[in-house]
Design a protein around this motif. Structure first.
Motif, PDB file in Angstrom:
ATOM      1  N   GLU A   1      28.025  47.080 -48.716  1.00 39.23           N
ATOM      2  CA  GLU A   1      28.728  48.133 -47.985  1.00 39.23           C
ATOM      3  C   GLU A   1      29.665  48.901 -48.904  1.00 39.23           C
ATOM      4  OE1 GLU A   1      30.143  46.862 -43.940  1.00 39.23           O
ATOM      5  OE2 GLU A   1      29.231  44.958 -44.559  1.00 39.23           O
ATOM      6  N   MET A   2      30.266  48.208 -49.869  1.00 36.49           N
ATOM      7  CA  MET A   2      31.166  48.857 -50.813  1.00 36.49           C
ATOM      8  C   MET A   2      30.387  49.808 -51.716  1.00 36.49           C
ATOM      9  SD  MET A   2      33.324  45.423 -51.783  1.00 36.49           S
ATOM     10  CE  MET A   2      34.960  46.072 -52.120  1.00 36.49           C
ATOM     11  N   VAL A   3      29.235  49.346 -52.204  1.00 36.75           N
ATOM     12  CA  VAL A   3      28.397  50.203 -53.043  1.00 36.75           C
ATOM     13  C   VAL A   3      27.914  51.407 -52.248  1.00 36.75           C
ATOM     14  CG1 VAL A   3      26.188  50.334 -54.254  1.00 36.75           C
ATOM     15  CG2 VAL A   3      27.712  48.379 -54.639  1.00 36.75           C
ATOM     16  N   PHE A   4      27.560  51.189 -50.981  1.00 44.03           N
ATOM     17  CA  PHE A   4      27.113  52.319 -50.150  1.00 44.03           C
ATOM     18  C   PHE A   4      28.208  53.369 -50.026  1.00 44.03           C
ATOM     19  CE2 PHE A   4      27.094  54.139 -45.775  1.00 44.03           C
ATOM     20  CZ  PHE A   4      26.076  55.056 -45.997  1.00 44.03           C
ATOM     21  N   GLU A   5      29.458  52.957 -49.886  1.00 39.90           N
ATOM     22  CA  GLU A   5      30.553  53.920 -49.800  1.00 39.90           C
ATOM     23  C   GLU A   5      30.596  54.782 -51.068  1.00 39.90           C
ATOM     24  OE1 GLU A   5      32.864  54.494 -47.428  1.00 39.90           O
ATOM     25  OE2 GLU A   5      32.455  52.884 -45.999  1.00 39.90           O
ATOM     26  N   PHE A   6      30.343  54.160 -52.231  1.00 39.30           N
ATOM     27  CA  PHE A   6      30.311  54.923 -53.481  1.00 39.30           C
ATOM     28  C   PHE A   6      29.124  55.886 -53.505  1.00 39.30           C
ATOM     29  CE2 PHE A   6      28.975  55.025 -58.095  1.00 39.30           C
ATOM     30  CZ  PHE A   6      29.921  55.973 -58.481  1.00 39.30           C
ATOM     31  N   LEU A   7      27.980  55.434 -53.016  1.00 37.15           N
ATOM     32  CA  LEU A   7      26.802  56.295 -53.000  1.00 37.15           C
ATOM     33  C   LEU A   7      26.996  57.464 -52.038  1.00 37.15           C
ATOM     34  CD1 LEU A   7      23.819  53.775 -53.233  1.00 37.15           C
ATOM     35  CD2 LEU A   7      25.346  54.679 -54.996  1.00 37.15           C
ATOM     36  N   GLU A   8      27.695  57.222 -50.943  1.00 37.05           N
ATOM     37  CA  GLU A   8      28.023  58.341 -50.037  1.00 37.05           C
ATOM     38  C   GLU A   8      28.907  59.363 -50.744  1.00 37.05           C
ATOM     39  OE1 GLU A   8      27.930  57.773 -45.312  1.00 37.05           O
ATOM     40  OE2 GLU A   8      29.665  56.880 -46.287  1.00 37.05           O
TER      41      GLU A   8
END
Length: 332
Positions: free
Chosen positions: A128-135
């Protein structure tokens, strides 16, 4: 949960050799988050290598195979000019000769020095943390969208680390919705990928762990301990399913004692933190320890029974400080 991802992006853009390093025995979250980040960095023209020390777990290996990306096990420090720890943090005494970034959701008592630091236990998974960066990268136009392969890695990590969403929070469901909307990948596409038959050796370890278990009580809670040579985390989880409120499974390998702990959610909600317990014991015995409130691990040297006894004693100490009427299920 606002993060200054521009700092991380600047570090990445200024680096030619990037190493993405996750933890030993990489699980679906560590591997999925790391591979998703690697695949996204490809889209912005940055090559990287994923480092998974030791042998990845079964789901970790599966996700690596599905991604088609190579995963290395060596030390990246000599070649990299940026190391990004994902679902992990630098071990004690780690002194990289390059820049350092950390993306981790485990509970921590010790301070970490890094050029970019995102350590937040409110995230149920590192994916979820990586997804926030990808967003963030998508919003800046650095990448066009979340690809199907990236989405599979992220959703697999989220599903696995939230125990099939049972440990997820409302933000988790919101992120899943956004991943699906961006990629077209639904949860129904991912769940079957993670349903692999249990290995016979794992089943045998669980049976041996159950046959060797010892049970103590404290404040009405059942604390179980056992010894197995491998699969300590899975065995501890099995003991929780058998009825323990807290379980510790320990085994020695190459002179190092590995201890995994698991706890029921209601006891964690009442205030128990296995991460705190493992870090406390590690600082006392000179090892490494940490994790989450309900799932944590310890590596140290010592006699197995003695260390398990310390785990039980520290658990009892913490349980005694919990408020009464917190849902104990065992006999007084």
């Amino acid at each position: 949960m606002k993060m200054d991802f521009q700092k991380l992006l600047s570090l990445i853009e200024d680096s030619d050799n990037i190493a993405i390093r996750t933890h030993e025995n990489a699980d679906a979250d560590g591997m999925g988050a790391s591979l998703a980040l690697k695949l996204a960095l490809k889209d912005i023209g940055r090559s990287s290598v994923v480092i998974a020390p030791g042998s990845p777990g079964k789901l970790g290996r599966l996700l690596a195979q599905m991604s088609g990306e190579a995963v290395e096990t060596g030390d990246p420090a000599k070649a990299a000019d940026l190391i990004i720890f994902v679902d992990a943090r630098p071990p004690p005494g780690f002194a990289p000769p390059c820049r350092l970034a950390v993306i981790d959701h485990h509970e921590a008592q010790t301070q970490i020095k890094a050029d970019f630091l995102l350590v937040d236990s409110r995230f149920p998974s590192a994916s979820e943390m990586v997804f926030e960066f990808l967003e963030f990268l998508t919003a800046k136009g650095s990448i066009h969208t979340i690809s199907k392969q990236v989405a599979i890695q992220l959703l697999s990590g989220i599903i696995a680390d939230t125990a099939d969403l049972k440990l997820g929070v409302k933000e988790t469901l919101n992120r899943i919705s956004r991943i699906s909307a961006a990629s077209g990948v639904e949860l129904k596409h991912v769940f079957p990928l993670l349903r692999t038959p249990l290995e016979p050796s794992l089943r045998m370890a669980c049976l041996k762990g159950a046959s060797r278990l010892k049970v103590k009580t404290s404040g009405g809670w059942f604390i179980a301990t056992t010894q197995v040579s491998s699969y300590q985390g899975d065995v501890a989880s099995c003991l929780i399913h058998l009825g323990a409120d807290v379980a510790f499974a320990a085994g020695e390998k190459k002179g190092i004692l590995n201890v995994s702990g698991r706890a029921r959610n209601d006891l964690v909600d009442a205030g128990l933190s296995l991460a705190h317990i493992m870090e406390t014991i590690a600082s006392r015995l000179g090892g490494e320890g940490g994790g989450h409130g309900g799932a944590a691990a310890l590596k140290c040297k010592g006699e197995t029974e003695e260390v398990l006894g310390i785990c039980v004693a520290e658990t009892r100490k913490m349980i005694e400080g919990l408020p009464r009427g917190s849902g104990a299920t065992g006999a007084k």
